[in-house]
Design a protein around this motif. Structure first.
Motif, PDB file in Angstrom:
ATOM      1  N   TYR A 529       0.839  -1.196   0.000  1.00  0.00           N
ATOM      2  CA  TYR A 529       0.000   0.000   0.000  1.00  0.00           C
ATOM      3  C   TYR A 529       0.877   1.252   0.000  1.00  0.00           C
ATOM      4  O   TYR A 529       0.690   2.169  -0.802  1.00  0.00           O
ATOM      5  N   ARG A 684     -11.981   5.626  -4.177  1.00  0.00           N
ATOM      6  CA  ARG A 684     -12.100   4.167  -4.211  1.00  0.00           C
ATOM      7  C   ARG A 684     -12.095   3.644  -5.646  1.00  0.00           C
ATOM      8  O   ARG A 684     -11.398   2.665  -5.975  1.00  0.00           O
ATOM      9  N   ALA A 693      -7.650  -2.718  -5.677  1.00  0.00           N
ATOM     10  CA  ALA A 693      -7.967  -2.849  -4.246  1.00  0.00           C
ATOM     11  C   ALA A 693      -8.609  -1.560  -3.762  1.00  0.00           C
ATOM     12  O   ALA A 693      -8.107  -0.914  -2.836  1.00  0.00           O
ATOM     13  N   TYR A 695     -11.499  -0.666  -2.101  1.00  0.00           N
ATOM     14  CA  TYR A 695     -11.989  -0.532  -0.723  1.00  0.00           C
ATOM     15  C   TYR A 695     -10.832  -0.561   0.264  1.00  0.00           C
ATOM     16  O   TYR A 695     -10.766   0.257   1.196  1.00  0.00           O
ATOM     17  N   ASP A 696      -9.913  -1.480   0.078  1.00  0.00           N
ATOM     18  CA  ASP A 696      -8.802  -1.615   1.016  1.00  0.00           C
ATOM     19  C   ASP A 696      -7.932  -0.363   1.027  1.00  0.00           C
ATOM     20  O   ASP A 696      -7.570   0.141   2.094  1.00  0.00           O
ATOM     21  N   TYR A 697      -7.569   0.153  -0.161  1.00  0.00           N
ATOM     22  CA  TYR A 697      -6.674   1.307  -0.231  1.00  0.00           C
ATOM     23  C   TYR A 697      -7.345   2.590   0.239  1.00  0.00           C
ATOM     24  O   TYR A 697      -6.669   3.510   0.734  1.00  0.00           O
ATOM     25  N   LEU A 700     -10.074   0.540   4.353  1.00  0.00           N
ATOM     26  CA  LEU A 700      -9.617  -0.413   5.357  1.00  0.00           C
ATOM     27  C   LEU A 700      -8.209  -0.116   5.867  1.00  0.00           C
ATOM     28  O   LEU A 700      -7.987  -0.024   7.080  1.00  0.00           O
ATOM     29  N   TYR A 701      -7.236   0.022   4.968  1.00  0.00           N
ATOM     30  CA  TYR A 701      -5.854   0.218   5.417  1.00  0.00           C
ATOM     31  C   TYR A 701      -5.661   1.532   6.180  1.00  0.00           C
ATOM     32  O   TYR A 701      -5.052   1.535   7.264  1.00  0.00           O
ATOM     33  N   GLU A 735     -10.141 -10.466   7.446  1.00  0.00           N
ATOM     34  CA  GLU A 735      -9.423  -9.449   6.686  1.00  0.00           C
ATOM     35  C   GLU A 735      -9.090  -8.217   7.525  1.00  0.00           C
ATOM     36  O   GLU A 735      -8.206  -7.431   7.177  1.00  0.00           O
ATOM     37  N   LEU A 739      -4.727  -7.433  10.048  1.00  0.00           N
ATOM     38  CA  LEU A 739      -4.002  -6.166   9.999  1.00  0.00           C
ATOM     39  C   LEU A 739      -3.588  -5.681  11.390  1.00  0.00           C
ATOM     40  O   LEU A 739      -2.932  -4.645  11.509  1.00  0.00           O
TER      41      LEU A 739
END
Length: 751
Positions: A529, A684, A693, A695-697, A700-701, A735, A739
């Motif tokens: 990321y 997003r 990615a 949603y994650d970038y 979430l992260y 998920e 982390l």
């Protein structure tokens, strides 16, 4: 051993004189300067040579540079300077410096070609009118030689001092010992990774937990590698003021732990904090510390290099004693310091001073980036720019007639854009060419007006002018790394934004220039990321330093029975308040409770006060001043008891140190996910297109990074023990839980 110095650098050191004068006088951009040089040299004859390399020696000095042009038919060396406005208004000390440069080039050419005399010219090229003003003189080799020697003599004592300092510094660093009897657990791994990065000229990302001594553990190996790698400078870059202080303390510890090391350490503070006379303008007619600045600078500079640690207070003391500006003395001392400690922007910003000096002086630098998880958001802001329609109206109302006309054209083009974008928020695929052209024209009009009429400018006009310059500058490099969006704030007002979302294209050259770079933080997962968004080199090393803490030190409860989702918050306040009270009564002490927003914080704090009035509590307020933040933290003492309510990702979610009984637990009632809104939805989508990615970038992260940082406030030393409650059912999802730090052992907990 010779001391290599550029012609310009030596002349600025030895020939600059008079006042510091920072009255705003528009100067050509770098691109305009290059284009202006091309226009002038393109007018010369076929035998004309450009960028003529010249060099010569004087004692230990090796002086080198490139003359702008040489016409062998006329035996003429030219130094080309671009400008705007009235040439007669150029300060005398500027022209004095320009003559010094061209005369040095003249001497070096006479030496190289064995000439008896040479013709010299200063060519001042007006960017706006495309006209030249040429000032000429003829000098004999016999006359130029003593001029050159005189300049060298003014610099040679300094050069010898610098050579002696560098030799003593490197000799001491070659035998540098770690400043403590032993490394802390994990600290050696971090130090070894950074040492290897410097010896192999690479970048390294290090995820290293709080409490292992990251500051000393990162600075020590770079200094240890410096002599062998012939490093000129170490830049220690921090996101916040506490990080700078930790770096200053670490440098002082390393420097004085055994035999005192001749290491010059400089802290760079923001201009508004270093200014002694904020009510005065930066020129000799207004500020006493600008009057005769360059005349007094040599003595101030000589005094400053005798102070090993030039923190903000020490720099001010030297500056005031010599009646010069502390801020600009600090800028000067960046050239002569070994370790420079400052904010990220000094190297990574579009106009980063340290990056510019590195390029100009061809320094070999090692860059340390503290709390590097902040780099993504900070760099995005550096390379974003916005314009507000209300600011345009304010600028237009204060503008002279000619400028007002150009701003009215901007307004008309803006109105056309508004008609085509009726939504409250809209992303456009391309920049509006007509509006950009109008902005560029308005910028040129204001620039020309200010060049012809130097003096005070209305604040609203100046603010819009600077914003427009930044906006059009970013437009030149617009691409998939940024969005262009329009936000309607009310019926009459829209805001235009070039919004950077991937800083990588801007940061990659800066990592490339550095000899080595190290980015470290307790939260740098997942590594790809940060690597993707920051533009790190493909051979960047990754190290995940094992935690020195044991699972038994921290009890981590996942409260799956409570949802903190927006639609569930109203019914979550009472269960959260009761959970906090139960834990407090079971183990009285100091706790922090983190929430996703001030609204949510206030709802739970109100509920808590009503249901459990006997438990002391205090809360973070919106827009807290520095003194108020200090008072908030001051409540956490070894003897106190209570719960402090704070916003996740705010002032108290990272960068604070409350060891032992000052903090024994934390409640985190949120995943920290960024707000779901139109802007983040566009982010997003772009993250999905670029990295697969979205949603994650986007959510979430960044959210989990804030959670782990906040929880990290609880365990600060190997003696600490505490508890953390992760309040939301989503913390149990694989998920999400993957982390979290590997040394945590999660347990379920009822509400």
């Amino acid at each position: 051993m010779s001391y290599v110095v550029a012609v310009r650098g030596m002349c600025e050191f030895a020939a600059k004189q008079g006042d510091l004068d920072l009255r705003f006088t528009p100067s050509p951009t770098a691109q305009e300067g290059i284009a202006g040089h091309s226009v002038v040299t393109g007018r010369r004859g076929p035998a004309y040579r450009t960028e003529v390399s010249l060099a010569g020696d004087y004692g230990p000095l090796h002086v080198r540079g490139r003359a702008d042009g040489y016409d062998p038919d006329q035996n003429l060396i030219e130094e080309i300077k671009t400008y705007r406005g009235d040439l007669a208004s150029m300060p005398d000390n500027h022209r004095h410096l320009h003559w010094a440069q061209v005369r040095v080039y003249g001497h070096l050419l006479c030496q190289q070609l064995d000439l008896k005399e040479v013709n010299l010219a200063l060519v001042y090229f007006d960017i706006g009118r495309q006209t030249e003003t040429v000032l000429r003189e003829t000098q004999s080799a016999d006359a130029l030689a003593p001029m050159f020697e005189q300049l060298c003599e003014r610099f040679v004592a300094w050069a010898q001092q610098e050579l002696a300092h560098r030799g003593a510094r490197d000799e001491a660093l070659a035998t540098l010992q770690f400043p403590y009897p032993d490394f802390r657990p994990g600290q050696r791994d971090l130090a070894e990774a950074i040492f290897k990065a410097n010896t192999s000229r690479r970048c390294v990302m290090a995820q290293a937990p709080t409490g292992i001594g990251k500051t000393v553990g990162s600075l020590f190996p770079v200094l240890k590698a410096a002599p062998q790698q012939q490093l000129d400078k170490v830049f220690y870059l921090a996101a916040k003021t506490p990080g700078r202080q930790l770096a200053l303390d670490a440098a002082n510890t390393i420097r004085t732990s055994g035999k005192v090391i001749p290491l010059r350490v400089l802290e760079l503070a923001a201009r508004d904090k270093a200014c002694e006379h904020p009510d005065k303008a930066c020129h000799g007619d207004s500020c006493p510390l600008a009057k005769g600045f360059y005349d007094r600078l040599p003595a101030a500079r000589s005094a400053a290099v005798q102070v090993q640690t030039l923190d903000r207070a020490a720099l001010r003391e030297v500056a005031i004693a010599h009646e010069v500006c502390p801020y600009y003395l600090g800028s000067e001392m960046a050239r002569w310091s070994d370790v420079i400690i400052g904010d990220y922007n000094y190297y990574f910003d579009l106009g980063g001073m340290l990056y510019g000096l590195t390029l100009a002086n061809q320094w070999k630098v090692s860059v340390l980036v503290d709390e590097a998880h902040n780099m993504v958001s900070r760099a995005r802001k550096m390379y974003s720019g916005d314009l507000d329609r209300a600011a345009l109206r304010a600028a237009r109302s204060a503008a002279p007639a000619l400028i007002r006309k150009s701003l009215e054209k901007v307004g008309r083009c803006w109105t056309e854009l508004d008609r085509d974008t009726g939504a409250a928020y809209q992303v456009l695929p391309d920049l509006p060419d007509k509006l950009l052209a109008a902005l560029q024209n308005a910028g040129s009009t204001i620039t020309d007006h200010l060049a012809e009429n130097p003096g005070p400018i209305d604040q609203a006009l100046q603010r819009f002018y600077f914003d427009a310059l930044h906006f059009t500058k970013l437009a030149e490099s617009f691409g998939s790394h940024s969005l262009f969006d329009v936000t309607r704030t009310d019926a009459r007002t829209t805001q235009l934004c070039i919004r950077n979302i991937v800083p990588a294209p801007f940061l990659k050259p800066r990592f490339g220039v550095a000899h080595a770079s190290a980015l470290f933080s307790a939260t740098l997962s997942p590594w790809h990321y940060y690597s993707d968004l920051l533009g790190l080199p493909s051979d960047t090393a990754w190290v995940d330093v094992a935690s020195p803490f044991e699972a038994k030190q921290l009890v981590v409860h996942v409260v799956k029975q409570i949802s903190t989702r927006f639609q569930h918050r109203a019914r979550s306040t009472a269960p959260i308040a009761d959970l906090m009270a139960r834990q407090y009564h079971a183990a009285p002490g100091n706790y922090l409770a983190f929430f996703s927003s001030f609204d949510y914080l206030e709802q739970v704090a109100t509920e808590f006060a009503q249901r459990h009035p006997g438990v002391p509590s205090w809360q973070q307020s919106r827009r807290m001043q520095e003194e108020e933040r200090a008072q908030f933290l001051g409540r956490f003492t070894l003897e106190s008891r209570g719960i402090g309510f704070a916003v996740l990702g705010g002032s108290f979610g990272e960068g604070i140190d409350l060891p032992g009984a000052r903090l024994i637990g934390a409640f985190i009632a949120t995943l920290g996910l960024p707000q779901m809104n139109a802007v983040n939805d566009q982010l997003r989508q772009r993250m999905q297109e670029m990295f697969g990615a979205g949603y994650d970038y986007t959510y979430l992260y960044p959210g989990m990074q804030k959670v782990v940082q906040a929880a990290g406030r609880v365990i600060r030393t190997q003696q600490d023990e505490g508890v953390v409650y992760l309040i939301d059912d989503r913390f149990a999802q694989p998920e999400v839980s993957e982390l979290l730090p590997g040394w945590w052992q999660l347990t379920g907990s009822g509400s």
